[in-house]
Design a protein around this motif. Structure first.
Motif, mmCIF file in Angstrom:
data_model
loop_
_atom_site.group_PDB
_atom_site.id
_atom_site.type_symbol
_atom_site.label_atom_id
_atom_site.label_comp_id
_atom_site.label_asym_id
_atom_site.label_seq_id
_atom_site.Cartn_x
_atom_site.Cartn_y
_atom_site.Cartn_z
ATOM 1 N N THR A 152 0.827 -1.212 0.000
ATOM 2 C CA THR A 152 0.000 0.000 0.000
ATOM 3 C C THR A 152 0.857 1.255 0.000
ATOM 4 O O THR A 152 0.571 2.228 -0.715
ATOM 5 N N LEU A 153 1.913 1.243 0.796
ATOM 6 C CA LEU A 153 2.815 2.397 0.823
ATOM 7 C C LEU A 153 3.490 2.589 -0.525
ATOM 8 O O LEU A 153 3.644 3.726 -1.000
ATOM 9 N N PHE A 154 3.888 1.490 -1.170
ATOM 10 C CA PHE A 154 4.515 1.578 -2.495
ATOM 11 C C PHE A 154 3.543 2.188 -3.506
ATOM 12 O O PHE A 154 3.925 3.037 -4.319
ATOM 13 N N LEU A 155 2.275 1.768 -3.450
ATOM 14 C CA LEU A 155 1.267 2.336 -4.348
ATOM 15 C C LEU A 155 1.096 3.826 -4.106
ATOM 16 O O LEU A 155 1.002 4.612 -5.057
ATOM 17 N N ILE A 161 4.473 10.164 -7.167
ATOM 18 C CA ILE A 161 5.572 10.496 -8.077
ATOM 19 C C ILE A 161 5.152 10.390 -9.542
ATOM 20 O O ILE A 161 5.542 11.230 -10.366
ATOM 21 N N LEU A 162 4.350 9.360 -9.868
ATOM 22 C CA LEU A 162 3.994 9.101 -11.269
ATOM 23 C C LEU A 162 2.475 9.065 -11.460
ATOM 24 O O LEU A 162 1.928 8.058 -11.945
ATOM 25 N N ILE A 166 0.430 6.248 -13.943
ATOM 26 C CA ILE A 166 -0.510 5.295 -13.346
ATOM 27 C C ILE A 166 -1.880 5.445 -13.984
ATOM 28 O O ILE A 166 -2.568 4.455 -14.280
ATOM 29 N N GLN A 167 -2.297 6.695 -14.230
ATOM 30 C CA GLN A 167 -3.593 6.930 -14.855
ATOM 31 C C GLN A 167 -3.626 6.355 -16.269
ATOM 32 O O GLN A 167 -4.632 5.772 -16.693
ATOM 33 N N PHE A 193 -10.180 8.752 -6.476
ATOM 34 C CA PHE A 193 -9.597 7.904 -5.437
ATOM 35 C C PHE A 193 -8.113 8.209 -5.261
ATOM 36 O O PHE A 193 -7.632 8.358 -4.133
ATOM 37 N N SER A 194 -7.382 8.309 -6.355
ATOM 38 C CA SER A 194 -5.947 8.603 -6.264
ATOM 39 C C SER A 194 -5.712 9.990 -5.708
ATOM 40 O O SER A 194 -4.744 10.231 -4.984
#
Length: 332
Positions: A152-155, A161-162, A166-167, A193-194
């Motif tokens: 979860t932290l990595f996500l 950052i990106l 991701i989108q 959500f992001s």
């Protein structure tokens, strides 16, 4: 599934603990020591909604009163619904409050809250490994929690950052959907959500969240420590921290209503690491569990009554409020 998991934990307790001995321990209950646990419990119930409020971005941050009301109803609902159903209910209810944070943003705030809790508890448990040799079940629990919260932290870091990349990946992954309207809706929900996941945007905000997270779990450990004299049990402060941390991680496993079975199992198993007999530990677990259920259910019903909300309103379209930032809460 939650009920089956609870039954498994209850079976393990019944097989390994002398229930009659635990009942004899309960007979020495001294209610004169309940004042301090009561004060600490109220502090914890006031602190958690405050931290949750800070997680929201400033433009979509509900009032503290709304967060406290919804959070109280959520805790009460967890006592009635399996697999932490009250947590998801909390997202729906706060999405209807002004300034309308939206369901996607509300779910993102819940993810961030659980991430903060999980990382804090994991640090406490891993620190314990420096002083004791953990049993196999505790090592596995820590490993699973580390994988979940680490992922979860990595996500979260990737979204920070990106975000555009991701989108783009999300848009590509749904390109096969034939309905353009549905495709656009999925992408829009992901964007909101992001956006909610990246709600922590300043060092002061992060600092406040870390302080409140620490205060929350210090209070939870203090409740364990203060409740032990009720049964004339000697419990050290470090042991109380470890017990509350392991219990917090254990309760993230889906279980039946009110976490019956899993709550007692993790307390009994962890107290055994500090030389406390299972029968004594189970008696304290039952007192603590009953205390939590009574406090959270009582406050939840009181808040519902003061807000004019009835149980059937929680699932009734009559109670729904439309949200300009979310086209329709039900469609999400």
């Amino acid at each position: 599934m939650g009920i089956i998991i609870s039954l498994v934990f209850l079976t393990l307790l019944v097989v390994n603990v002398d229930l009659s001995a635990s009942l004899r321990v309960l007979t020495r209950l001294d209610v004169h020591h309940l004042l301090i646990p009561f004060i600490l419990s109220i502090f914890a119930l006031l602190c958690r909604p405050w931290r949750w409020q800070i997680i929201f971005t400033a433009s979509a941050r509900p009032r503290y009163g709304s967060c406290f009301k919804v959070h109280s109803i959520s805790l009460m609902s967890n006592n009635l619904l399996p697999i932490r159903g009250g947590d998801m209910l909390r997202c729906f209810l706060i999405a209807r409050e002004k300034p309308f944070p939206g369901l996607s943003v509300s779910i993102a705030s819940l993810v961030l809250e659980k991430l903060l809790d999980g990382l804090a508890l994991l640090v406490i448990v891993l620190t314990t490994f420096m002083f004791i040799t953990p049993p196999q079940w505790l090592a596995r629990l820590a490993m699973i929690a580390g994988l979940i919260f680490g992922s979860t932290l990595f996500l979260l870091i990737c979204l920070r950052i990106l975000p555009h990349r991701i989108q783009t990946m999300v848009q590509y992954s749904v390109h096969w959907i034939p309905l353009k309207g549905l495709k656009a809706r999925i992408v829009a929900i992901f964007q909101r959500f992001s956006g909610g996941l990246t709600g922590i945007r300043s060092l002061p905000q992060l600092g406040a969240l870390l302080i409140l997270t620490g205060f929350t779990w210090v209070t939870e450990a203090a409740i364990f420590w203060a409740m032990a004299p009720v049964l004339n049990i000697s419990l050290s402060i470090p042991a109380a921290f470890v017990i509350s941390a392991v219990l917090g991680l254990g309760l993230m496993i889906p279980a039946g209503p009110a976490f019956i079975g899993s709550y007692e199992f993790f307390i009994v198993s962890t107290m055994g690491l500090f030389g406390i007999e299972s029968e004594v530990a189970l008696a304290l677990a039952l007192v603590l569990h009953a205390w939590v259920i009574v406090i959270t259910t009582g406050i939840g019903f009181a808040v519902m009554g003061g807000s004019g909300i009835q149980l059937f309103h929680l699932s009734s379209t009559k109670y729904e409020k439309h949200n300009n930032s979310e086209t329709d809460i039900r469609s999400n």
